[in-house]
Design a protein around this motif. Structure first.
Motif, short mmCIF file in Angstrom:
data_model
loop_
_atom_site.label_atom_id
_atom_site.label_comp_id
_atom_site.label_asym_id
_atom_site.label_seq_id
_atom_site.Cartn_x
_atom_site.Cartn_y
_atom_site.Cartn_z
N GLU A 292 0.86 -1.18 0.00
CA GLU A 292 0.00 0.00 0.00
C GLU A 292 0.90 1.23 0.00
O GLU A 292 1.90 1.28 0.74
CB GLU A 292 -0.91 0.02 1.23
CG GLU A 292 -1.82 1.24 1.27
CD GLU A 292 -2.75 1.25 2.48
OE1 GLU A 292 -3.57 2.18 2.58
OE2 GLU A 292 -2.64 0.33 3.32
N LYS A 293 0.56 2.19 -0.83
CA LYS A 293 1.39 3.39 -0.97
C LYS A 293 0.51 4.63 -0.92
O LYS A 293 -0.51 4.71 -1.62
CB LYS A 293 2.16 3.34 -2.30
CG LYS A 293 3.06 4.54 -2.55
CD LYS A 293 3.88 4.35 -3.82
CE LYS A 293 4.84 5.51 -4.04
NZ LYS A 293 5.73 5.29 -5.21
N ASN A 294 0.90 5.60 -0.11
CA ASN A 294 0.14 6.84 0.02
C ASN A 294 1.05 8.02 -0.27
O ASN A 294 1.91 8.37 0.53
CB ASN A 294 -0.45 6.95 1.43
CG ASN A 294 -1.44 5.83 1.73
OD1 ASN A 294 -2.43 5.68 1.04
ND2 ASN A 294 -1.14 5.03 2.75
N LYS A 297 -1.73 10.21 -4.29
CA LYS A 297 -2.92 9.37 -4.36
C LYS A 297 -2.69 8.15 -3.48
O LYS A 297 -1.57 7.91 -3.01
CB LYS A 297 -3.20 8.92 -5.81
CG LYS A 297 -3.43 10.05 -6.79
CD LYS A 297 -3.72 9.54 -8.19
CE LYS A 297 -5.12 9.00 -8.28
NZ LYS A 297 -5.51 8.64 -9.67
N HIS A 298 -3.74 7.38 -3.30
CA HIS A 298 -3.64 6.16 -2.50
C HIS A 298 -3.58 4.97 -3.47
O HIS A 298 -4.48 4.78 -4.31
CB HIS A 298 -4.84 6.01 -1.57
CG HIS A 298 -4.99 7.16 -0.63
ND1 HIS A 298 -4.05 7.47 0.34
CD2 HIS A 298 -5.97 8.10 -0.51
CE1 HIS A 298 -4.45 8.53 1.01
NE2 HIS A 298 -5.60 8.94 0.51
N HIS A 333 -13.32 4.21 0.52
CA HIS A 333 -11.93 4.56 0.25
C HIS A 333 -11.73 4.59 -1.27
O HIS A 333 -12.35 3.83 -1.99
CB HIS A 333 -10.98 3.53 0.88
CG HIS A 333 -10.88 3.65 2.37
ND1 HIS A 333 -11.94 3.41 3.21
CD2 HIS A 333 -9.83 3.99 3.17
CE1 HIS A 333 -11.56 3.59 4.48
NE2 HIS A 333 -10.27 3.94 4.47
N TYR A 335 -8.98 4.31 -4.34
CA TYR A 335 -7.65 3.78 -4.64
C TYR A 335 -7.40 3.73 -6.14
O TYR A 335 -8.33 3.60 -6.95
CB TYR A 335 -7.51 2.35 -4.12
CG TYR A 335 -7.69 2.15 -2.64
CD1 TYR A 335 -6.70 2.52 -1.73
CD2 TYR A 335 -8.85 1.52 -2.15
CE1 TYR A 335 -6.86 2.27 -0.37
CE2 TYR A 335 -9.01 1.28 -0.80
CZ TYR A 335 -8.02 1.66 0.10
OH TYR A 335 -8.17 1.43 1.43
#
Length: 427
Positions: A292-294, A297-298, A333, A335
């Motif tokens: 997961e990368k924030n 953007k997510h 959420h 993504y």
């Protein structure tokens, strides 16, 4: 509105991953069989109706065997696809060979198998005659050009497509092969793909019925069959409705009776070559969330990438996503769901509203049963994943193993590199 469900529970798919690591494609056998039966029933009124499954959609002998058992033939466009049909027991006129820019060896194999040869260009008459000889049954692919007023997002405008003969060429082609001794004739077209508008599909039928009548009136040739192509679409998006097969079948029947029967051309066989709608909704790409990368953007990173499913990157296509175990949680959420290729378009979804996702979650990407695994590739050294079959009795079997690094390296000559390095070291 379409309903997107998976044919397995979270516990079942987790159990499957213990034997078959993600990512993998999995196909629902019973759903495919039920879908085929409904499709064939909708056209059971037609004289000797035949569906030739577009092998390119899901080129796996286990799938082809299921479809053969249900009475389907195979639509092929390459040597490999011809051999796949042969190994699945699909031979003779149960194969329609529709190719373009065709090498002579592929025509030879098609003729060896007794396939129906569907020529894509008028110059192919002479080529086929010189290389193999003309069979007794010949089909031509018709390109209506600007007769079709709007294009299709996949095929485009017919007049800009590389496929088929013009109307003028169609008449010349039939006259030529008739004069060369050909006794049996068919005609084919494919002007739309992934079409959900019944009017468009019916329009193709009307166009071809009119052409069959004109060929008979001008040349005295009574066609044995009309292949209406594939083109029936899949409702990838939730707001889309699937094609009403029963309504479509009845509408084409009415057009057949009005145009073909009244012209004295009954019985005239009807064929189709659907691929996408046969297996597409009943195949799933199963993948595990690994990162997961924030940042701006997510991002959710999967262990699958566009090498496993190219359509979103190639066409900007929507594929519904289910997060296993979170089907009833709010999609609160947003993504981008991505793979690991060094390409920024390696995304399965952009700005998609989904339940909160955590590393380790299993994600199921829907409608991946056609033009999914078959469009796989090895860019970045990515390996094509396994294909599994969820059998009618609920058991699962592997119908294609995942590639290994040995497969990837098998066509490379490392000995040459080693020899050159050794020679350079001695200098």
């Amino acid at each position: 509105m379409s309903v997107k469900k998976v044919p397995f529970s979270q516990a079942k798919i987790e159990e499957i991953t213990k034997s078959f690591p993600t990512p993998f494609h999995i196909y629902d056998e019973q759903a495919i069989r039920d879908n085929v039966r409904r499709f064939l029933d909708a056209f059971s009124w037609a004289p000797a109706f035949k569906e030739y499954f577009a092998v390119k959609a899901t080129p796996n002998p286990a799938i082809l065997e299921i479809l053969r058992q249900e009475g389907l033939g195979g639509d092929c466009s390459s040597l490999a696809e011809l051999i796949l049909c042969e190994k699945a027991g699909i031979t003779g006129e149960n194969i329609m060979f529709t190719s373009n820019n065709t090498p002579d060896g592929e025509f030879q194999k098609a003729c060896e198998l007794g396939a129906i040869i569907n020529l894509d260009d008028i110059t192919h008459i002479e080529f086929l005659e010189e290389q193999v000889g003309l069979p007794q049954l010949i089909c031509f692919r018709y390109n209506p050009g600007p007769l079709v007023e709007s294009g299709n997002s996949i095929i485009g405008y017919p007049e800009e497509a590389k496929y088929g003969l013009t109307k003028e060429q169609i008449f010349e082609a039939y006259k030529t092969v008739r004069d060369k001794g050909v006794k049996r004739f068919g005609i084919h077209t494919m002007v739309v793909s992934n079409e959900l508008d019944t009017a468009g599909l019916l329009g193709t039928a009307n166009m071809m019925f009119d052409l069959a009548v004109e060929i008979y009136q001008k040349l005295g040739i009574k066609l044995e069959f009309i292949n209406l192509g594939g083109g029936i679409g899949v409702p990838y998006q939730l707001a889309q409705q699937p094609v009403d097969l029963e309504f479509l079948g009845k509408a084409i029947q009415e057009a057949y009776e009005l145009k073909i029967k009244s012209a004295g051309l009954h019985p005239l066989k009807l064929m189709m070559e659907c691929g996408r709608m046969i297996t597409g909704p009943y195949g799933y790409l199963v993948s595990r969330v690994i990162h997961e990368k924030n940042i701006y953007k997510h991002y959710i990173g999967l262990d699958a990438c566009m090498a496993n499913l190219m359509r979103p990157a190639l066409y900007g296509s929507y594929h519904h996503i289910t997060v296993m175990g979170k089907e009833n949680q709010p999609c609160d959420h947003v993504y981008d769901v991505t793979g690991s290729l060094c390409e920024n378009n390696d995304k399965f979804a952009i700005d998609r509203s989904l339940p909160q996702i955590e590393i380790g979650d299993l994600v199921v990407i829907h409608d991946a049963g056609a033009h999914g695994h078959s469009m796989g590739f090895n860019y970045n050294g990515k390996l094509r994943s396994a294909e599994l079959l969820l059998q009618a009795d609920g058991s699962v079997k592997q119908i294609r193993r995942a590639e290994t690094l040995n497969d990837y390296f098998a066509t490379l000559d490392f000995d040459c590199v080693t020899t050159n390095l050794a020679a350079a070291a001695k200098k």
